[in-house]
Design a protein around this motif. Sequence first.
Motif, mmCIF file in Angstrom:
data_model
loop_
_atom_site.group_PDB
_atom_site.id
_atom_site.type_symbol
_atom_site.label_atom_id
_atom_site.label_comp_id
_atom_site.label_asym_id
_atom_site.label_seq_id
_atom_site.Cartn_x
_atom_site.Cartn_y
_atom_site.Cartn_z
ATOM 1 N N LEU A 1 28.852 83.374 15.299
ATOM 2 C CA LEU A 1 30.215 83.706 15.707
ATOM 3 C C LEU A 1 30.240 84.644 16.906
ATOM 4 N N ALA A 2 29.182 85.420 17.056
ATOM 5 C CA ALA A 2 29.142 86.351 18.188
ATOM 6 C C ALA A 2 29.178 85.612 19.521
ATOM 7 N N LEU A 3 28.634 84.407 19.530
ATOM 8 C CA LEU A 3 28.621 83.634 20.775
ATOM 9 C C LEU A 3 30.026 83.240 21.214
ATOM 10 N N ALA A 4 30.979 83.246 20.264
ATOM 11 C CA ALA A 4 32.360 82.917 20.628
ATOM 12 C C ALA A 4 32.932 83.917 21.620
ATOM 13 N N ALA A 5 32.350 85.118 21.675
ATOM 14 C CA ALA A 5 32.821 86.122 22.632
ATOM 15 C C ALA A 5 32.598 85.678 24.074
ATOM 16 N N LEU A 6 31.675 84.741 24.271
ATOM 17 C CA LEU A 6 31.392 84.235 25.617
ATOM 18 C C LEU A 6 32.318 83.100 26.031
ATOM 19 N N LEU A 7 33.120 82.587 25.102
ATOM 20 C CA LEU A 7 33.932 81.394 25.397
ATOM 21 C C LEU A 7 34.900 81.600 26.558
ATOM 22 N N PRO A 8 35.666 82.716 26.604
ATOM 23 C CA PRO A 8 36.570 82.889 27.760
ATOM 24 C C PRO A 8 35.835 82.867 29.095
ATOM 25 N N MET A 9 34.680 83.521 29.160
ATOM 26 C CA MET A 9 33.897 83.520 30.403
ATOM 27 C C MET A 9 33.412 82.107 30.718
ATOM 28 N N ALA A 10 32.946 81.388 29.713
ATOM 29 C CA ALA A 10 32.451 80.026 29.931
ATOM 30 C C ALA A 10 33.560 79.127 30.469
ATOM 31 N N LEU A 11 34.749 79.237 29.911
ATOM 32 C CA LEU A 11 35.870 78.410 30.362
ATOM 33 C C LEU A 11 36.271 78.763 31.792
ATOM 34 N N HIS A 12 36.238 80.047 32.110
ATOM 35 C CA HIS A 12 36.614 80.467 33.468
ATOM 36 C C HIS A 12 35.620 79.942 34.498
ATOM 37 N N LEU A 13 34.334 80.078 34.206
ATOM 38 C CA LEU A 13 33.331 79.590 35.157
ATOM 39 C C LEU A 13 33.374 78.074 35.274
ATOM 40 N N ALA A 14 33.652 77.383 34.147
ATOM 41 C CA ALA A 14 33.789 75.925 34.189
ATOM 42 C C ALA A 14 34.964 75.525 35.082
ATOM 43 N N TRP A 15 36.055 76.286 35.001
ATOM 44 C CA TRP A 15 37.218 76.017 35.867
ATOM 45 C C TRP A 15 36.845 76.199 37.333
ATOM 46 N N GLN A 16 36.127 77.281 37.639
ATOM 47 C CA GLN A 16 35.713 77.509 39.024
ATOM 48 C C GLN A 16 34.929 76.319 39.572
ATOM 49 N N ALA A 17 33.927 75.897 38.811
ATOM 50 C CA ALA A 17 33.052 74.828 39.286
ATOM 51 C C ALA A 17 33.780 73.492 39.369
ATOM 52 N N GLY B 1 34.415 88.921 35.640
ATOM 53 C CA GLY B 1 33.686 90.105 35.201
ATOM 54 C C GLY B 1 34.394 90.818 34.064
ATOM 55 N N LEU B 2 35.723 90.881 34.129
ATOM 56 C CA LEU B 2 36.493 91.506 33.048
ATOM 57 C C LEU B 2 36.354 90.716 31.755
ATOM 58 N N LEU B 3 36.395 89.390 31.851
ATOM 59 C CA LEU B 3 36.246 88.552 30.652
ATOM 60 C C LEU B 3 34.887 88.787 29.997
ATOM 61 N N MET B 4 33.844 88.863 30.807
ATOM 62 C CA MET B 4 32.507 89.097 30.265
ATOM 63 C C MET B 4 32.408 90.495 29.660
ATOM 64 N N PHE B 5 33.029 91.463 30.290
ATOM 65 C CA PHE B 5 33.019 92.828 29.760
ATOM 66 C C PHE B 5 33.667 92.874 28.377
ATOM 67 N N LEU B 6 34.792 92.214 28.238
ATOM 68 C CA LEU B 6 35.478 92.210 26.939
ATOM 69 C C LEU B 6 34.618 91.534 25.875
ATOM 70 N N GLY B 7 33.918 90.449 26.251
ATOM 71 C CA GLY B 7 33.019 89.780 25.314
ATOM 72 C C GLY B 7 31.883 90.696 24.891
ATOM 73 N N CYS B 8 31.275 91.388 25.847
ATOM 74 C CA CYS B 8 30.184 92.315 25.524
ATOM 75 C C CYS B 8 30.694 93.476 24.675
ATOM 76 N N LEU B 9 31.902 93.921 24.950
ATOM 77 C CA LEU B 9 32.489 95.026 24.193
ATOM 78 C C LEU B 9 32.683 94.635 22.726
ATOM 79 N N VAL B 10 33.165 93.424 22.488
ATOM 80 C CA VAL B 10 33.371 92.943 21.127
ATOM 81 C C VAL B 10 32.032 92.878 20.370
ATOM 82 N N VAL B 11 31.029 92.308 21.027
ATOM 83 C CA VAL B 11 29.724 92.159 20.375
ATOM 84 C C VAL B 11 29.061 93.513 20.170
ATOM 85 N N GLY B 12 29.082 94.360 21.206
ATOM 86 C CA GLY B 12 28.445 95.660 21.102
ATOM 87 C C GLY B 12 29.090 96.561 20.071
#
Length: 304
Positions: free
Chosen positions: A252-268, A290-301
């Motif tokens: 479930l921790a990997l779900a924290a990366l989903l917003p970042m993954a979707l954003h980068l997928a949109w860029q590409a 960067g903010l999306l990734m920070f929030l994901g790391c914050l949740v996991v950490g």
Amino acid sequence: MTEPLELVPDSERRGLIGALPAAARPFASLMRLDRPIGAWLLFWPGAWAVALAGIDRHGIALILWLGLGAFAMRSAGCVYNDIVDRDLDRQVERTRLRPLASGRVSLGGAVALLVGLSLVGLVVLLQLRPLAQLVALASLILVAIYPFMKRITWWPQLWLGLVFTWSALVGWAEATGRLSAPGLLLYAGSVVWAMGYDTIYALQDREDDALVGVKSSALALGDRARAGVALLYALAMLLWAGAIAMVRPDALALAALLPMALHLAWQAATLRQDDPGDALAKFRANRFAGLLMFLGCLVVGSAA
């Protein structure tokens, strides 16, 4: 004496730089004070590392110090880059009005500014523990070499990634007291992420770069630039997933990366590689990434 109008870019006649005294404007432009995106991109990997390690009172102060360091060192990096590239910049339409290239700032003035910004970086360095200080100082070798890489390799974006995301190692070393696998994986993913966004940035200059003999991943990839960016972003996500899994071995921790993954997928997926305006917009979108990734790391950490 008034500067010839054709030598003064629009950015120095309006906004933050335009509000400064006329004598200060070329120096503010040399620091890219009107374009904070570079400082954000330098800052985010360090903030991710601190968040993933688990933020406490020391972590909050550390993030603030890293923010000041990112601003000072990004500004210093821009000054140093312009000193090295001043002759090349005169040959490129997008950069010919930079203060050194146009002669509005002397070489001596630029060196003095570089020294002043470096002293601010030294103040930040002194706030860190010895290990983090050593890690931070090690980056200076990479920084010194970076401006020359576009003359040597088709992949200077790799070198930029190594330099621009080094704060991930500094932040992890300071927050945890060691360099361990999660921090190294976070850094590796950040390097690949930077390669992706800097390839996007380089799309703006493909024609000029080809004319003056400057190399870039955008030129190396050609019509496959969008696919290359997508592959780089996918690899970054895999490396970050490895870092997350080591900190919190829970699917479930990997779900924290989903917003970042979707954003980068949109860029590409939506990148128009022949449209410089779109390339610039997609590059700038990485501030929000960067903010999306920070929030994901914050949740996991926070939950680890």
